[in-house]
Design an enzyme around this catalytic site. Sequence first.
Site, PDB file in Angstrom:
ATOM      1  N   TYR A  44     142.015  49.733 109.082  1.00  0.00           N
ATOM      2  CA  TYR A  44     141.177  50.005 110.261  1.00  0.00           C
ATOM      3  C   TYR A  44     140.827  48.688 110.937  1.00  0.00           C
ATOM      4  O   TYR A  44     140.462  47.725 110.255  1.00  0.00           O
ATOM      5  CB  TYR A  44     139.882  50.726 109.851  1.00  0.00           C
ATOM      6  N   ASP A 204     152.846  49.111 137.220  1.00  0.00           N
ATOM      7  CA  ASP A 204     153.260  49.727 135.956  1.00  0.00           C
ATOM      8  C   ASP A 204     154.750  49.419 135.827  1.00  0.00           C
ATOM      9  O   ASP A 204     155.584  50.050 136.479  1.00  0.00           O
ATOM     10  CB  ASP A 204     152.992  51.235 136.022  1.00  0.00           C
ATOM     11  N   THR A 230     155.013  50.198 128.915  1.00  0.00           N
ATOM     12  CA  THR A 230     155.283  50.713 127.575  1.00  0.00           C
ATOM     13  C   THR A 230     156.136  49.658 126.875  1.00  0.00           C
ATOM     14  O   THR A 230     156.684  48.760 127.519  1.00  0.00           O
ATOM     15  CB  THR A 230     156.069  52.040 127.622  1.00  0.00           C
ATOM     16  N   LYS A 233     160.850  51.209 126.039  1.00  0.00           N
ATOM     17  CA  LYS A 233     161.984  51.519 126.935  1.00  0.00           C
ATOM     18  C   LYS A 233     162.944  50.325 126.915  1.00  0.00           C
ATOM     19  O   LYS A 233     163.541  50.053 125.879  1.00  0.00           O
ATOM     20  CB  LYS A 233     161.444  51.849 128.330  1.00  0.00           C
ATOM     21  N   ARG A 239     157.184  52.620 119.979  1.00  0.00           N
ATOM     22  CA  ARG A 239     156.503  53.449 120.986  1.00  0.00           C
ATOM     23  C   ARG A 239     155.069  52.947 121.155  1.00  0.00           C
ATOM     24  O   ARG A 239     154.313  52.904 120.182  1.00  0.00           O
ATOM     25  CB  ARG A 239     156.524  54.893 120.474  1.00  0.00           C
TER      26      ARG A 239
HETATM   27  N1  DSN Z   1     157.968  59.836 130.526  1.00  0.00           N
HETATM   28  C1  DSN Z   1     158.409  58.491 130.764  1.00  0.00           C
HETATM   29  C2  DSN Z   1     159.759  58.473 131.398  1.00  0.00           C
HETATM   30  O1  DSN Z   1     160.619  59.183 130.913  1.00  0.00           O
HETATM   31  O2  DSN Z   1     159.996  57.763 132.350  1.00  0.00           O
HETATM   32  C3  DSN Z   1     157.402  57.686 131.513  1.00  0.00           C
HETATM   33  O3  DSN Z   1     156.936  58.350 132.636  1.00  0.00           O
END
Ligand code: DSN
Length: 397
Positions: A44, A204, A230, A233, A239
Amino acid sequence: MSKVFDLIEKEQNRQNTTIELIASENFVSPDVMRAVGSCLTNKYSEGYPSVRTSGNTGRYYGGCHIVDEIEEYCCDKWREVFHTDYHVNVQPHSGSSANLAAYMSVLQMGDTILAMDLNNGGHLTHGSPVNFSGKLFNMVFYNVTADGYIDYDDIAAKTEQFRPALILAGASAYSRIIEFDRIAKIIADANAKDPDYHPYFMVDMAHIAGLIAAGVHPSPFGLADIITTTTHKTLRGPRGGMIFCKKELAKKVDSAIFPCTQGGALQHVIAGKAVAAEEACTEEYRDYIFRVRDNCRAMCDEFIRMGYEVVTGGTDNHLFLVDFSRTHPHLTGKAVQDELDRHGITLNKNCVPGEKRSPMKASGVRIGTAPMTTKGFTEEDFIKTAHKIDEVIRGME
Ligand code: DSN
């Protein structure tokens, strides 16, 4: 054997035997996987490493001295990846959590945000009425031009008309360069006209973060006040999410993550993010991103040669959108996705600009080259895959 491990083995087999073209997915390295599956999941760590809180303990639990080091190292490595001295928070559990906290850090409920609509390639968390963003804030949207490019004149016009508190750039299905400098200039011009008007500029960069890191896409650092992403990707990490911001917003952003919108940090995921950052600093990663872009161009050009319509007529990044609405008016994105699933090719249906169908059916598909480039696919492999997809679609007709 536990049922769960049986199912994990099946999923591993699916991942090993299908062609993965979902533009928002990737395959992490064994080292990232090892960090995420480590003992750090037991710890934690609400709060922040003590260096961030002027030597006072910034954690609510004892025993955090080692995870403190991991989290600080993670922050330092990501600053190195993007060549920036921005403040960074690596705790967001996802891109959605990062965006929620980013909005909460500088906005009041009901404030106006100017963003890209989901139908035109925006993200769910950029103001969809079914998402917290559309429910908590007054969302207004800029358009794309008839050929699918971001309409920067419309951003300027809507900035003047609605005086948004925040202007948001970034997309989940946009295949062209986003001109961050043009949006920054629109904001500077609006401010020059009215010195009391200071909208925040947020980017973003979830989809294109890897391309920015490798210098294949212009960088928003130095222009935007807040940058979210994120990590799973094109960055090829676990993730999760991250927020970068100008130093003067550091406290607001940190408290918008903890204690406002999240509790304990996921230190096993933060360790995975740190490993991904180490990997993203290498020449191999840079070379990988160039291949992702080149593979994408090759595959996209092949679809165009075969008579398909691609939104904007091409791609500058890791993805492109095939629009069936004129060439195959009876085909939905969903039908193509389902049929390709049966042939071992995984992609997702996607709305296209001017979409007439619901997002659950959609008139296009989104294709990305990041995951299969990780697996070693070459331009030739992607071109062959384009022909296979064409064969499946012709079979549907
Ligand atoms: N859901 C993700 C995508 O596939 O682009 C982010 O929006």
